[in-house]
Enzyme design. Structure first.
Site, mmCIF file in Angstrom:
data_model
loop_
_atom_site.group_PDB
_atom_site.id
_atom_site.type_symbol
_atom_site.label_atom_id
_atom_site.label_comp_id
_atom_site.label_asym_id
_atom_site.label_seq_id
_atom_site.Cartn_x
_atom_site.Cartn_y
_atom_site.Cartn_z
ATOM 1 N N GLY A 20 34.638 4.591 -41.468
ATOM 2 C CA GLY A 20 35.318 5.494 -42.410
ATOM 3 C C GLY A 20 36.761 5.829 -42.114
ATOM 4 O O GLY A 20 37.542 6.072 -43.025
ATOM 5 N N SER A 24 27.962 -0.370 -42.215
ATOM 6 C CA SER A 24 28.538 -0.180 -40.879
ATOM 7 C C SER A 24 27.474 0.264 -39.880
ATOM 8 O O SER A 24 27.618 0.039 -38.682
ATOM 9 C CB SER A 24 29.642 0.874 -40.947
ATOM 10 O OG SER A 24 29.081 2.111 -41.364
ATOM 11 N N CYS A 67 27.708 -0.033 -48.461
ATOM 12 C CA CYS A 67 28.649 0.812 -47.731
ATOM 13 C C CYS A 67 29.837 1.033 -48.657
ATOM 14 O O CYS A 67 30.467 0.063 -49.111
ATOM 15 C CB CYS A 67 29.081 0.075 -46.460
ATOM 16 S SG CYS A 67 30.392 0.892 -45.550
ATOM 17 N N ASN A 68 30.129 2.285 -48.946
ATOM 18 C CA ASN A 68 31.242 2.578 -49.857
ATOM 19 C C ASN A 68 32.584 2.198 -49.243
ATOM 20 O O ASN A 68 33.477 1.708 -49.927
ATOM 21 C CB ASN A 68 31.253 4.068 -50.203
ATOM 22 C CG ASN A 68 30.093 4.445 -51.103
ATOM 23 O OD1 ASN A 68 30.229 4.477 -52.311
ATOM 24 N ND2 ASN A 68 28.930 4.708 -50.525
ATOM 25 N N THR A 69 32.700 2.430 -47.929
ATOM 26 C CA THR A 69 33.972 2.153 -47.264
ATOM 27 C C THR A 69 34.276 0.652 -47.338
ATOM 28 O O THR A 69 35.398 0.247 -47.676
ATOM 29 C CB THR A 69 33.913 2.637 -45.794
ATOM 30 O OG1 THR A 69 33.401 3.973 -45.786
ATOM 31 C CG2 THR A 69 35.275 2.608 -45.157
ATOM 32 N N THR A 102 26.846 6.046 -48.040
ATOM 33 C CA THR A 102 25.403 5.777 -47.987
ATOM 34 C C THR A 102 24.711 6.487 -46.816
ATOM 35 O O THR A 102 23.494 6.490 -46.736
ATOM 36 C CB THR A 102 25.150 4.257 -47.925
ATOM 37 O OG1 THR A 102 25.854 3.711 -46.801
ATOM 38 C CG2 THR A 102 25.602 3.589 -49.198
HETATM 39 N N1 DGL Z 1 27.950 4.275 -44.933
HETATM 40 C C1 DGL Z 1 29.308 3.984 -45.143
HETATM 41 C C2 DGL Z 1 29.783 4.357 -46.524
HETATM 42 O O1 DGL Z 1 29.004 4.343 -47.454
HETATM 43 C C3 DGL Z 1 30.348 4.343 -44.144
HETATM 44 C C4 DGL Z 1 30.135 5.054 -42.961
HETATM 45 C C5 DGL Z 1 31.183 4.808 -41.930
HETATM 46 O O2 DGL Z 1 31.024 3.838 -41.209
HETATM 47 O O3 DGL Z 1 32.137 5.596 -41.832
HETATM 48 O O4 DGL Z 1 30.928 4.627 -46.707
#
Ligand code: DGL
Length: 276
Positions: A41, A9, A71-73, A191
């Site tokens: 998020g 993101s 990106c985890n989300t 991340t």
């Molecule tokens: N870096 C992203 C993650 O790993 C999400 C950050 C976001 O846009 O809220 O979830």
């Protein structure tokens, strides 16, 4: 052949790219940060899916055969639909991988007490993806997840080192440990969060290990490419890294160096209009 696409993101995926470059320096990478629409998020499932789909299409159009959702989300909310519904129609020979599965594969084995904490965005926590994935690889591990909705906005706006920012971070860490005092391993399941690792380590007791995902994802990709020589053959190897951002290029270049240890020279990309 084409570069390996790396998507986030915003800036967070650069912490993953840093480790990918360290572990697999011979490959070309194309990084895409959707900074104009970050953070993801707190966004709904549908919106995160739509934005992620557009980013993956863009990376495919630019020659990537393999895309990592760093990106985890996005991994929690969009990966499964893209893999199962979109890829077979769009590009059956291409692949999209996420960051949650490789992290869930190893996190249980790092903990000595068998009690693990995960700090992540609200979207990742609400998806329950970490709990579900950990069930497959280490069902005996006890997991507590805690959402930190303020952390990404603080980081993206450079307020994470302010006193007010640190107060929010400490409050969330206390809340996680209040849920389970036996936690000895905390996964930074977003991340963006590795940029806070030093501060978190200085605040928490020394027996608690803070784990970032970069090295785990890089090991996972290395293993994947060894098991899939057909994909390896599609990934070009000139040690080139290019960057795209959907926001202001100068701001991205300046801030990116906080997350990625080399000068960054990004180009602008407009994601929203093209794939409507
Ligand atoms: N870096 C992203 C993650 O790993 C999400 C950050 C976001 O846009 O809220 O979830």
């Amino acid at each position: 052949m084409g570069p390996i696409g790396v998507f986030d993101s915003g800036y967070g995926g650069l912490t993953i790219l840093q480790d990918l470059r360290n572990k697999l320096p011979e490959y070309d990478y194309l990084y895409l940060g959707d900074n104009a629409r970050a953070p993801y998020g707190t966004r709904s499932f549908d919106v995160v899916y739509e934005f992620t789909y557009q980013a993956v299409r863009e990376l495919f159009d630019r020659g990537c055969h393999l895309v990592i959702l760093a990106c985890n989300t996005a991994s929690a909310k969009a990966l499964r639909t893209i893999q199962q519904k979109d890829l077979p129609l769009l590009a059956p020979e291409k692949r999209v991988l996420g960051v949650i599965r490789p992290s869930a594969e190893v996190i249980g084995s790092i903990s000595k007490t068998g009690h693990v904490g995960v700090l992540a965005t609200e979207g990742t926590v609400r998806s329950n993806s970490y709990f579900l994935e950990l069930q497959k690889f280490s069902p005996e591990t006890v997991i507590e997840q805690h959402a930190c909705p303020m952390w990404v906005p603080l980081i993206e706006n450079d307020r994470h080192t302010s006193e007010a920012g640190k107060m929010f971070i400490k409050e969330d860490l206390d809340q996680l440990l209040d849920k389970d005092s036996q936690i000895d391993t905390i996964l930074l399941g977003c991340t963006h969060f590795p940029i806070l690792k030093e501060f978190i380590e200085s605040y928490l007791p020394a027996n608690i290990q803070i784990v970032s995902q970069g090295a785990i994802v890089a090991d996972g990709l290395d293993d994947y490419l060894k098991r899939h020589p057909e994909m390896q053959r599609c990934c070009s190897k000139n040690s080139n890294i290019d960057f795209l951002t959907s926001e202001n290029v100068e701001i991205f270049n300046k801030k990116a160096t906080q997350f990625f240890n080399s000068p960054v020279n990004a180009s602008h990309v407009n994601l929203g209009l093209k794939f409507k």
